[in-house]
Design an enzyme around this catalytic site. Structure first.
Site, PDB file in Angstrom:
ATOM      1  N   ASP A 135     -43.357  10.290  93.222  1.00  0.00           N
ATOM      2  CA  ASP A 135     -44.687   9.714  93.022  1.00  0.00           C
ATOM      3  C   ASP A 135     -45.625  10.629  92.245  1.00  0.00           C
ATOM      4  OD1 ASP A 135     -44.916  11.522  95.139  1.00  0.00           O
ATOM      5  OD2 ASP A 135     -45.697  10.059  96.569  1.00  0.00           O
ATOM      6  N   MET A 176     -42.160  10.936  98.086  1.00  0.00           N
ATOM      7  CA  MET A 176     -41.211  12.043  98.079  1.00  0.00           C
ATOM      8  C   MET A 176     -40.737  12.380  99.495  1.00  0.00           C
ATOM      9  SD  MET A 176     -42.932  14.646  95.312  1.00  0.00           S
ATOM     10  CE  MET A 176     -41.515  15.763  95.230  1.00  0.00           C
ATOM     11  N   HIS A 177     -39.604  13.076  99.552  1.00  0.00           N
ATOM     12  CA  HIS A 177     -39.110  13.774 100.749  1.00  0.00           C
ATOM     13  C   HIS A 177     -38.509  12.880 101.832  1.00  0.00           C
ATOM     14  CE1 HIS A 177     -41.475  16.972  98.970  1.00  0.00           C
ATOM     15  NE2 HIS A 177     -42.623  16.461  99.358  1.00  0.00           N
TER      16      HIS A 177
END
Length: 492
Positions: free
Chosen positions: A239, A81-82
């Site tokens: 995830d 992520m991110h």
């Protein structure tokens, strides 16, 4: 026989998982790629390394299972992520991806918090933390203006992988929720946040659901990958959302306790209107129109790894933990706080550090070892308590995965501290399994992820709490919660 392929684009490697309609895992392959750390606090990767790894993994799977070349019904992804991928108007990567564990954006997080105030939580359901994507965008805008002027698109890692496979760009909701740019409840990019920070709307990809088709594998890639025919590709998920799907967390009342390097306590949410006030992460799920709440311990398994490497370097984990069972619950009033790299939930505190509290001459190494396991589990219970207190949740069944599920004594500690039945999985494949399940639903094998989970997810052991230990741990946990406020000022 038909297959689906799940690809998990992690921080250190990409994993591929080939699955049949009954949930049988035919094979898994993985390929690693390097981390780039140009200076302290920076964490980057070259997105081209992800593509090389994906190519290697797919080719390896087809080489081992030749009929997979023409019998893959769908491909989907899980991804870290991110992390920020920036593309120019020719869709070329402009700079290394800035990863989720990069902490250069403290100033930008402060700016976001002070500028948006209460709107931040009401729109995004999350606090501004260095891991999120918006602070990274603002950092590039401020520190690398020559690159910012060339930005035509931004994507997250698994979406870049999807673009490579299909030629199409998009982002699905579970990953978009981790950007700090999504109106989580309304499921749209937040115009208020976009306008406030003067980010052009043209760089934002369209939003889709996890099981939506995003195209087919490009003709020019098929031969190179060893594939044949028309292979549909589906959007995938973040995830943690995929890990939840792979563990069967697709309905209310069941939680996931995942102990890897970090630790996660995660719960399914039917709606996006819970008021956690930023004390927990609150994201869109890969399950359509559902959500999940999540607390994070930064150094869960990492605490045990540090402890082993420092005090039992030449022993296996089994050898280190073999004496834990003879130590009573509570480790004779010895406490460990797993804040060795700071903490996330419930204490958003980068400066606090870990400690052993209550050391006595009667404590042996086994007491210290058990205290480490208990401290890690107490830190995850903090998230359980937040869910119970703020949303009225109650958990009688918790799925344990990761390193915490590999030792029977630690599983019993979890059952006693969480006061719940702990369940382990027959086959634990993590986010890659969730990605394969998303592909299975997208390909029409199942009506939705709930039906898919009922067929392909299976569990093994059940560990029940011991009432006597539950009562002991209630008292121990009360004392554990006093340690942070008592020591915070010292570390600051």
């Amino acid at each position: 026989m038909s297959y689906v392929l799940g690809l998990d684009l992690g921080t250190g490697s990409l994993k591929g998982l080939l699955m049949t309609k009954d949930g049988t895992i035919i094979t898994t392959k993985s390929a690693e790629y390097p981390l780039i750390t140009p200076q302290s606090g920076y964490s980057e990767q070259d997105p081209e390394e992800w593509l090389k790894a994906a190519e290697q993994v797919i080719q390896s799977i087809v080489k081992e299972i030749p009929d997979a070349a023409s019998k893959i019904d769908g491909i989907s992804f899980s991804g870290q992520m991110h992390s920020l991928v920036l593309l120019d108007n020719k869709n070329h990567v402009l700079r290394n991806a800035i990863l989720w564990n990069d902490v250069r954006t403290t100033e930008q997080c402060r700016e976001i918090t002070e500028t948006l105030k209460d709107d931040l939580i009401s729109i995004t359901k999350n606090r501004a933390l260095e891991g999120f994507t918006l602070p990274k965008l603002l950092w590039v805008k401020e520190k690398e203006p020559e690159i910012w002027q060339q930005v035509a698109h931004f994507l997250l890692p698994k979406d870049y992988l999807g673009y490579w496979l299909t030629g199409n760009q998009q982002m699905e909701y579970s990953d978009a929720a981790g950007t700090l740019l999504l109106d989580v409840e309304q499921k749209c990019w937040s115009k208020k946040i976009i306008d406030t920070f003067e980010i052009e709307e043209r760089i934002f990809p369209p939003l889709v659901y996890s099981t939506d088709s995003i195209g087919t594998v490009r003709e020019e890639l098929l031969e190179r990958l060893g594939l044949q025919g028309r292979i549909e590709v589906f959007a995938g998920g973040a995830d943690n959302a995929c890990a939840a799907v792979g563990a069967g967390i697709v309905k209310d009342g069941v939680a996931l306790a995942s102990i890897g390097t970090s630790g996660v306590f995660l719960s399914y949410e039917e709606t996006g209107d819970k008021q956690y006030e930023g004390d927990l992460h609150y994201f869109n799920h890969a399950v359509k129109d559902a959500y999940y709440s999540m607390g994070v311990t930064l150094a869960a398994g990492h605490s045990l790894t540090w402890y082993k490497n420092t005090f039992a370097k030449n022993e296996t984990y089994d050898e280190l933990l073999q004496g834990v069972a003879k130590i009573p619950a509570g480790s004779m009033e010895l406490y460990f706080t797993p804040y060795i790299v700071g903490e996330r939930t419930p204490h958003v505190d980068s400066k606090v550090r870990g400690s052993f509290i209550g050391i006595d001459t009667n404590h042996t190494r086994d007491h210290f070892t058990r205290a480490v396991l208990e401290g890690i589990t107490f830190s995850l219970k903090d998230s359980q308590i937040l869910m119970e207190e703020k949303a009225g949740k109650s958990f009688k069944r918790i799925i344990s995965v990761g390193g915490g599920a590999k030792n029977k004594n630690w599983l019993q500690i979890q059952a006693d501290i969480f006061d719940a039945t702990i369940v382990t999985m027959s086959t634990e494949q993590g986010p890659a399994m969730g990605a394969a399940m998303i592909a299975a639903v997208g390909a029409g094998w199942f009506a939705d992820l709930k039906e898919c989970a009922s067929v392909v997810v299976s569990y093994k052991d059940e560990i029940h709490s011991i009432p006597e230990n539950v009562e002991k741990y209630k008292n121990s946990y009360k004392k554990y919660r006093e340690i942070y406020p008592a020591t915070k000022d010292f570390f600051h």
